[in-house]
Design an enzyme around this catalytic site. Structure first.
Site, PDB file in Angstrom:
ATOM      1  N   ASP A 138     -11.565  41.882  -5.215  1.00  0.00           N
ATOM      2  CA  ASP A 138     -11.049  41.102  -6.071  1.00  0.00           C
ATOM      3  C   ASP A 138     -11.527  39.613  -5.961  1.00  0.00           C
ATOM      4  O   ASP A 138     -11.498  38.821  -5.227  1.00  0.00           O
ATOM      5  CB  ASP A 138      -9.353  40.905  -6.181  1.00  0.00           C
ATOM      6  CG  ASP A 138      -8.788  40.009  -7.222  1.00  0.00           C
ATOM      7  OD1 ASP A 138      -9.482  39.712  -8.329  1.00  0.00           O
ATOM      8  OD2 ASP A 138      -8.034  38.932  -6.916  1.00  0.00           O
TER       9      ASP A 138
ATOM     10  N   GLU B 284     -13.797  43.955  -9.275  1.00  0.00           N
ATOM     11  CA  GLU B 284     -13.171  43.708 -10.581  1.00  0.00           C
ATOM     12  C   GLU B 284     -14.063  43.141 -11.532  1.00  0.00           C
ATOM     13  O   GLU B 284     -14.976  41.953 -11.039  1.00  0.00           O
ATOM     14  CB  GLU B 284     -11.968  42.836 -10.317  1.00  0.00           C
ATOM     15  CG  GLU B 284     -10.859  43.002 -11.657  1.00  0.00           C
ATOM     16  CD  GLU B 284      -9.612  42.206 -11.439  1.00  0.00           C
ATOM     17  OE1 GLU B 284      -8.838  43.013 -11.386  1.00  0.00           O
ATOM     18  OE2 GLU B 284      -9.656  41.179 -11.158  1.00  0.00           O
TER      19      GLU B 284
ATOM     20  N   ASP C  69      -4.298  38.656  -3.867  1.00  0.00           N
ATOM     21  CA  ASP C  69      -5.495  38.831  -4.194  1.00  0.00           C
ATOM     22  C   ASP C  69      -6.094  39.978  -3.399  1.00  0.00           C
ATOM     23  O   ASP C  69      -6.774  40.829  -3.789  1.00  0.00           O
ATOM     24  CB  ASP C  69      -6.529  37.585  -3.717  1.00  0.00           C
ATOM     25  CG  ASP C  69      -6.446  36.387  -4.508  1.00  0.00           C
ATOM     26  OD1 ASP C  69      -6.674  36.555  -5.813  1.00  0.00           O
ATOM     27  OD2 ASP C  69      -5.897  35.325  -3.977  1.00  0.00           O
TER      28      ASP C  69
END
Length: 158
Positions: A7, A67, A139
């Site tokens: 992420d 992501e 996260d």
């Protein structure tokens, strides 16, 4: 197969490593890379790269997933996120990994069932899918969700 999920973020990048054997998933590790907010951008990107190299060397994943970018209201924030993501993609490519890229809404839908899921819902579902996991922060939960999404969707059209 060992999968590394990311992420991306300039201030905090979440990372997670899972093992996928068919439909069976297990947690290996997760954490957060935090950069010094007072440092210059090149130094912060170097911090991300150095930490990623260490993590990849330790866990030796066969595959990776990251992501995709969502557009912030603040263009400067988006640009910094893009640069951090680019640095991470370069590190993954340098390691010879094929990288899956997933939109935030797709990750949320794959994990929770709705593309509008909240962070708390992601965290709860990751804990259900990886029993006993101790998540290092939101996260890291998102990074594990990206890795799980990759385990389920890699090689399939999205």
């Amino acid at each position: 197969m060992i999968i590394h999920g990311i992420d991306p973020g300039l201030g905090t990048t979440g990372w997670g490593v899972i093992c996928a054997q068919g439909n069976r998933l297990s947690h290996i590790a997760n954490g957060q890379i935090r950069t010094n907010a007072k440092a210059a951008l090149p130094a912060r990107l170097l911090e991300l790269d150095t930490a990623l190299v260490t993590i990849l060397g330790q866990y030796r994943p066969a595959s990776a997933a990251i992501e995709e970018i969502y557009v912030n209201k603040n263009p400067q924030t988006t640009l910094k996120l893009v640069q951090a993501r680019g640095s991470l993609l370069l590190g993954l490519a340098r390691a010879g990994l094929i990288v899956g890229e997933y939109a935030p809404r797709l990750v949320k839908k794959a994990i929770v069932g709705t593309g509008a899921a909240e962070k708390a819902q992601i965290d709860a579902m990751v804990q259900r899918l990886l029993p006993g996991v101790q998540i290092a922060g939101p996260d890291a939960a998102d990074a594990l969700a990206v890795a799980i999404t990759h385990a389920h969707l890699a090689g399939r059209p999205v």
